[in-house]
Design a protein around this motif. Sequence first.
Motif, PDB file in Angstrom:
ATOM      1  N   ALA A  60       3.462  10.406  -0.112  1.00 58.88           N
ATOM      2  CA  ALA A  60       3.820   9.377   0.869  1.00 58.88           C
ATOM      3  C   ALA A  60       3.210   9.657   2.238  1.00 58.88           C
ATOM      4  O   ALA A  60       2.706   8.749   2.899  1.00 58.88           O
ATOM      5  N   TYR A  61       3.249  10.905   2.685  1.00 58.65           N
ATOM      6  CA  TYR A  61       2.711  11.260   3.998  1.00 58.65           C
ATOM      7  C   TYR A  61       1.217  10.950   4.078  1.00 58.65           C
ATOM      8  O   TYR A  61       0.756  10.321   5.034  1.00 58.65           O
ATOM      9  N   GLU A  62       0.461  11.380   3.069  1.00 56.70           N
ATOM     10  CA  GLU A  62      -0.982  11.129   3.065  1.00 56.70           C
ATOM     11  C   GLU A  62      -1.284   9.634   2.984  1.00 56.70           C
ATOM     12  O   GLU A  62      -2.202   9.149   3.638  1.00 56.70           O
ATOM     13  N   ASN A  63      -0.519   8.901   2.197  1.00 53.46           N
ATOM     14  CA  ASN A  63      -0.708   7.450   2.101  1.00 53.46           C
ATOM     15  C   ASN A  63      -0.471   6.788   3.456  1.00 53.46           C
ATOM     16  O   ASN A  63      -1.230   5.907   3.872  1.00 53.46           O
ATOM     17  N   LEU A  64       0.574   7.211   4.157  1.00 55.70           N
ATOM     18  CA  LEU A  64       0.893   6.653   5.463  1.00 55.70           C
ATOM     19  C   LEU A  64      -0.213   6.954   6.466  1.00 55.70           C
ATOM     20  O   LEU A  64      -0.680   6.062   7.170  1.00 55.70           O
ATOM     21  N   VAL A  65      -0.637   8.202   6.531  1.00 55.91           N
ATOM     22  CA  VAL A  65      -1.677   8.589   7.487  1.00 55.91           C
ATOM     23  C   VAL A  65      -2.974   7.836   7.188  1.00 55.91           C
ATOM     24  O   VAL A  65      -3.612   7.295   8.102  1.00 55.91           O
ATOM     25  N   HIS A  66      -3.353   7.781   5.938  1.00 59.11           N
ATOM     26  CA  HIS A  66      -4.586   7.075   5.582  1.00 59.11           C
ATOM     27  C   HIS A  66      -4.483   5.592   5.935  1.00 59.11           C
ATOM     28  O   HIS A  66      -5.430   5.003   6.453  1.00 59.11           O
ATOM     29  N   VAL A 109      -0.542   8.052  14.541  1.00 59.94           N
ATOM     30  CA  VAL A 109      -1.611   8.287  13.560  1.00 59.94           C
ATOM     31  C   VAL A 109      -2.939   7.792  14.119  1.00 59.94           C
ATOM     32  O   VAL A 109      -3.959   8.498  14.079  1.00 59.94           O
ATOM     33  N   LEU A 110      -2.953   6.577  14.666  1.00 59.37           N
ATOM     34  CA  LEU A 110      -4.194   5.982  15.163  1.00 59.37           C
ATOM     35  C   LEU A 110      -4.829   6.832  16.269  1.00 59.37           C
ATOM     36  O   LEU A 110      -6.042   7.011  16.304  1.00 59.37           O
ATOM     37  N   PHE A 111      -3.995   7.386  17.165  1.00 59.53           N
ATOM     38  CA  PHE A 111      -4.523   8.164  18.285  1.00 59.53           C
ATOM     39  C   PHE A 111      -4.649   9.652  17.982  1.00 59.53           C
ATOM     40  O   PHE A 111      -4.943  10.451  18.861  1.00 59.53           O
ATOM     41  N   GLY A 112      -4.429  10.040  16.722  1.00 60.63           N
ATOM     42  CA  GLY A 112      -4.705  11.396  16.295  1.00 60.63           C
ATOM     43  C   GLY A 112      -3.605  12.420  16.548  1.00 60.63           C
ATOM     44  O   GLY A 112      -3.824  13.617  16.369  1.00 60.63           O
ATOM     45  N   PHE A 113      -2.425  11.992  16.972  1.00 58.28           N
ATOM     46  CA  PHE A 113      -1.312  12.932  17.142  1.00 58.28           C
ATOM     47  C   PHE A 113      -0.752  13.390  15.801  1.00 58.28           C
ATOM     48  O   PHE A 113      -0.181  14.458  15.689  1.00 58.28           O
ATOM     49  N   VAL A 114      -0.902  12.535  14.789  1.00 54.75           N
ATOM     50  CA  VAL A 114      -0.463  12.848  13.427  1.00 54.75           C
ATOM     51  C   VAL A 114      -1.681  12.696  12.522  1.00 54.75           C
ATOM     52  O   VAL A 114      -2.380  11.698  12.584  1.00 54.75           O
ATOM     53  N   ASN A 115      -1.961  13.732  11.731  1.00 54.29           N
ATOM     54  CA  ASN A 115      -3.101  13.629  10.806  1.00 54.29           C
ATOM     55  C   ASN A 115      -2.823  14.362   9.509  1.00 54.29           C
ATOM     56  O   ASN A 115      -1.874  15.045   9.346  1.00 54.29           O
ATOM     57  N   PRO A 133       0.792  -1.229   0.000  1.00 53.15           N
ATOM     58  CA  PRO A 133       0.000   0.000   0.000  1.00 53.15           C
ATOM     59  C   PRO A 133       0.827   1.283   0.000  1.00 53.15           C
ATOM     60  O   PRO A 133       0.391   2.307  -0.512  1.00 53.15           O
ATOM     61  N   PHE A 134       2.013   1.262   0.579  1.00 57.72           N
ATOM     62  CA  PHE A 134       2.768   2.503   0.763  1.00 57.72           C
ATOM     63  C   PHE A 134       3.745   2.804  -0.369  1.00 57.72           C
ATOM     64  O   PHE A 134       4.166   3.939  -0.529  1.00 57.72           O
ATOM     65  N   THR A 135       4.137   1.803  -1.136  1.00 59.19           N
ATOM     66  CA  THR A 135       5.128   2.023  -2.194  1.00 59.19           C
ATOM     67  C   THR A 135       4.586   1.653  -3.574  1.00 59.19           C
ATOM     68  O   THR A 135       4.730   2.400  -4.524  1.00 59.19           O
TER      69      THR A 135
END
Length: 151
Positions: free
Chosen positions: A73-79, A145-151, A59-61
């Motif tokens: 890449a950042y948006e793919n990772l967060v999603h 990401v899961l806990f919302g610190f990174v979005n 999914p990421f590459t």
Amino acid sequence: VTGAVGLHVWAAISLYNGARNARPQSYEMKRTVAANYASITMRYGGVAIFLFIAYHLAPFTWGWLGHFTRGLAYENLVHGFQNPFNVIFYLVAVSALGFHLFHGTWSMFQTLGFNNRKYDSTLRGLAWALGILIPLGFSVVPLAVLFGFVN
């Protein structure tokens, strides 16, 4: 990196085949050798890590699974890490990596002859540190990401 992974897989398969060919029939008595969880699951952990790498790259590459936008890449990772299933799978995989690193590091010290009474606790501590700290480091991003610190 691909060459190193390929050599690592080749070495693991060669060791497995060599051990199997050295003793084609099983022992009649059960083994009483002290073994820890990491050493018992080394072979299966290696396969799990290999599959995880493929799952991680998909999914990421490569853009084969889930939401993917080339160049973002950042948006793919967060999603990808907003899905709790992906985070749980990732955490289980990095835990397997931790066991694999611990046993591999400890075995390396033994193979190279560094293991003796004087350095035993220091080398085992270093192997444990690698087996714990690297997976913890890898766990920070998906949990953030899961806990919302990174979005």
